[in-house]
Design an enzyme around this catalytic site. Structure first.
Site, PDB file in Angstrom:
ATOM      1  N   GLU A  14       1.802   6.614  12.360  1.00 20.02           N
ATOM      2  CA  GLU A  14       0.649   7.459  12.638  1.00 20.02           C
ATOM      3  C   GLU A  14      -0.586   6.666  12.222  1.00 20.02           C
ATOM      4  O   GLU A  14      -0.626   6.119  11.118  1.00 20.02           O
ATOM      5  CB  GLU A  14       0.696   8.768  11.822  1.00 20.02           C
ATOM      6  CG  GLU A  14      -0.469   9.673  12.189  1.00 20.02           C
ATOM      7  CD  GLU A  14      -0.618  10.919  11.304  1.00 20.02           C
ATOM      8  OE1 GLU A  14      -0.015  10.948  10.220  1.00 20.02           O
ATOM      9  OE2 GLU A  14      -1.350  11.829  11.715  1.00 20.02           O
TER      10      GLU A  14
ATOM     11  N   ARG B  11      14.216   5.482   2.534  1.00 19.74           N
ATOM     12  CA  ARG B  11      12.957   4.762   2.471  1.00 19.74           C
ATOM     13  C   ARG B  11      12.940   3.857   1.240  1.00 19.74           C
ATOM     14  O   ARG B  11      13.713   4.026   0.307  1.00 19.74           O
ATOM     15  CB  ARG B  11      11.791   5.735   2.404  1.00 19.74           C
ATOM     16  CG  ARG B  11      11.904   6.733   1.273  1.00 19.74           C
ATOM     17  CD  ARG B  11      10.684   7.607   1.189  1.00 19.74           C
ATOM     18  NE  ARG B  11       9.518   6.807   0.863  1.00 19.74           N
ATOM     19  CZ  ARG B  11       8.266   7.195   1.081  1.00 19.74           C
ATOM     20  NH1 ARG B  11       8.039   8.361   1.640  1.00 19.74           N
ATOM     21  NH2 ARG B  11       7.258   6.430   0.737  1.00 19.74           N
TER      22      ARG B  11
ATOM     23  N   LYS C  83       1.102   7.021   1.789  1.00 26.26           N
ATOM     24  CA  LYS C  83      -0.205   6.792   2.384  1.00 26.26           C
ATOM     25  C   LYS C  83      -1.245   7.730   1.790  1.00 26.26           C
ATOM     26  O   LYS C  83      -2.378   7.358   1.571  1.00 26.26           O
ATOM     27  CB  LYS C  83      -0.126   7.001   3.909  1.00 26.26           C
ATOM     28  CG  LYS C  83      -0.054   5.697   4.686  1.00 26.26           C
ATOM     29  CD  LYS C  83      -0.367   5.912   6.148  1.00 26.26           C
ATOM     30  CE  LYS C  83       0.854   6.320   6.935  1.00 26.26           C
ATOM     31  NZ  LYS C  83       0.625   6.308   8.390  1.00 26.26           N
TER      32      LYS C  83
END
Length: 563
Positions: free
Chosen positions: A37, A263, A273
């Site tokens: 994104e 992850r 983020k």
RNA sequence: UGGGGCAUGGUGCAAUGGUAGCACACCAGACUUUGGAUCUGUGGAUCUUGGUUCGAAUCCAGGUGCCUCAGCCA
């Protein structure tokens, strides 16, 4: 083979699954995608996803698309679109030939898919407020309740949704929901939202759309439309997989296979983020590319070679287990890469002047120095030697501890590529007690550092000729956080309470050997005995700034620490 | 007494019924004109309890522990 990046070769459960799909004929080819994104910069955690996405495609002769998941205009920006592409290319990957793709490319198609589901009675417009929807959703242990708007007619739903699209309604007033099962044990199946009304300018589609699809309604179909066979993603989406499959099934679309993996987590760092943005916006760091940041642009600026990052991802492997990788592994690989490739140079970071009292005034000798002992082809260079030089303050002790092989009163030390010198005197600042200057004598028979009489001189230190030195700023970095896992900190505190105040130290009076005059931004060197350094963009002509990429292993520091 | 996942040295990943291995970290030593690099060596792991089997990290059953999901974020 071993020098190669073999991320494409190491065995893992994803590779095995893909092999099986090819063997059984579930798929005849392999295609993946990397779906960021554009709402922030890529970090080392993304590098893991990226290497897996691109690496698997590469390994099976397929392609990996770069596709931006830009379904939420209020959070996204072109600034990030460009930065993301730069980072991917830095790592050496190439996306599919059509160029970067965008979920927003499919807004029209997605809209028609929504219409199709409404027609099938599988989607409805809900007038409940966000709060009401939450209440109706139920809890983890109790089923949800059906919205009073759930059984609107197809006609009414068609009308309402088209009017949503036409911009007739206010933000938050209505949503389009999938009509699945409010009692599902999987909360994602309890009539999830497909479209919401957002009246914001999108970085690509401008003001064309007053409604935007949710990620869950966009991602799976985007994959499908692109012919993505394997959609590799975070464990977080495991629970969403049944929903994506439901959409594809109801829409009669090509069925992508989603495989989830854990992850990356790394010690002393934060990989979110949202949190990284807080560090930037809060002024805790100088920007997304601050060398203390775990962003790819930060690491690049810090001097980490792309290949070290790639090897790191390859080394940590892929599994479904939650992990916390020690940052030392990354640092090891950075050192290993730089050790082979970086030219050696002498730089004095905390200088103290040494006068060689018996060396002729005004004399300058050009000493030959090896550029890279790991790479003979790197050749040699000349380093000027003169009567006044700088050495590091750490390399002198008034009272040397045992096993201290450097300069001390009455002791000899070798100047690398220079001469063997002996400390005959030193001056201290009467106020501070700091050593201000050191007087040494040199042995003219030891040019180049060799003692013809075969006498043993244990220590070798680096130095820079005072008259020839370049003044420089050096920025030393340490881990950004003092806590091993800033994601899990004591209750009542946040990751920001554990920022390391010593993560950045700026040294402004450093002295570098003159060969560095030609260095360019981004050039990487080893300052002998200290560490690896990379020239920073903040450099000004005649006044370079260097970032310490990583220190050399320091076994003396270890010995001292033990005491 | 909801669902979905995951358990192998300190950390991470392998071993796919047949001697538990690799990397980093750690410790000890050798070498050294970088206390770097390199080389050698030591120690240390299958969550637990049963079962199947000549043989189980691997297969089966039951425990235990950890992660995760209730955005009109992605």
């Amino acid at each position: 083979m071993t020098t190669d990046l073999h991320s494409t070769e190491s065995s893992n459960f994803i590779r095995e699954a893909i092999e099986e799909d090819l063997r059984t004929g579930r798929f005849a080819y392999v295609q993946t995608r990397f779906p960021p994104e554009p709402n922030g910069y890529l970090h080392i955690g993304h590098a893991k996803a990226l290497c897996i996405d691109f690496g698997m495609a590469e390994a099976f002769g397929g392609v990996c698309n770069l596709r931006y998941d830009d379904t939420n205009p209020v959070k996204e920006d072109v600034e990030f679109v460009d930065a993301i592409q730069e980072d991917i290319q830095w790592l050496g990957y190439k996306w599919g030939k059509q160029g970067p793709l965008y979920a927003s490319d499919y807004f029209e198609q997605l809209y028609h898919m929504a219409l199709q589901l409404i027609l099938k009675g599988k989607a409805y417009v809900d007038d409940l407020t966000a709060d009401e929807i939450r209440e109706y959703r139920g809890t983890l242990t109790e089923p949800g309740r059906e919205s009073p708007f759930r059984n609107r007619s197809v006609e009414e739903n068609m009308d309402l949704f088209k009017r949503m699209r036409a911009g007739e309604f206010d933000e938050g007033s209505r949503v389009l929901r999938a009509r699945i099962d409010m009692a599902s044990s999987n909360i994602n199946m309890r009539d999830p939202t497909m479209y919401r009304i957002i009246k914001a300018t999108h970085h690509r589609t401008g003001a064309e759309w007053p409604i935007y699809p949710m990620y869950d309604f966009a991602h799976g179909q985007s994959d499908s439309v692109e012919g993505v066979t394997h959609s590799l993603c975070d464990l977080a989406y495991e629970d969403h997989r049944p929903l994506y499959e439901w959409f594809l099934e109801e829409l009669g679309l090509f069925k992508t296979r989603q495989i989830e993996f854990a992850r990356l987590n790394m010690t002393y760092t934060i990989l979110s983020k949202r949190f990284l943005k807080q560090l930037v916006d809060g002024g805790h760091v100088r920007g997304w590319d601050d060398p203390r940041m775990p962003t790819l642009c930060g690491m690049r600026r810090r001097g980490y070679p792309a290949k070290a990052v790639r090897r790191f991802i390859d080394t940590i492997g892929v599994a479904k287990k939650e992990n916390l990788i020690e940052i030392e592994l990354l640092e090891h690989l950075v050192r290993d890469e730089l050790n082979q490739s970086a030219d050696r140079v002498m730089g004095v970071i905390n200088p103290v002047k040494v006068t060689i009292t018996n060396y002729p005034e005004g004399q300058v000798e050009e000493m030959e120095a090896i550029n890279n002992p790991e790479d003979a082809s790197a050749g040699t260079r000349k380093v000027p030697f003169s009567r006044e030089i700088y050495i590091d303050v750490d390399d002198f002790r008034e009272e040397p501890p045992p096993k201290y092989f450097r300069l001390a009163p009455g002791k000899e030390v070798r100047l690398r590529y220079g001469y063997i010198i002996k400390c005959v005197d030193y001056m201290k600042d009467p106020q501070s007690g700091e050593v201000m200057e050191i007087h040494c004598s040199y042995d003219p028979e030891t040019r180049g550092g060799y003692a013809p009489d075969g006498r043993k001189v244990q220590g070798t230190i680096h130095w820079v000729s005072a008259a020839h030195a370049i003044d420089a700023e050096v920025r030393m970095y340490d881990r950004l956080f003092t806590e091993i896992n800033p994601n899990k900190v004591e209750e009542g505190t946040t990751f920001k309470d554990y920022l390391n105040p010593d993560a950045l130290k700026v040294l402004k009076d450093c002295k570098l050997e003159p060969s560095l005059a030609d260095a360019q931004v981004g050039d990487k060197f080893q300052f002998e005995r200290k560490g690896f350094y990379c020239m920073d963009v903040d450099s000004k002509p005649g006044h370079p700034v260097f970032n310490q990429t990583v220190s050399l292993r320091d076994s003396w520091a270890k010995i001292e620490q033990k005491k």
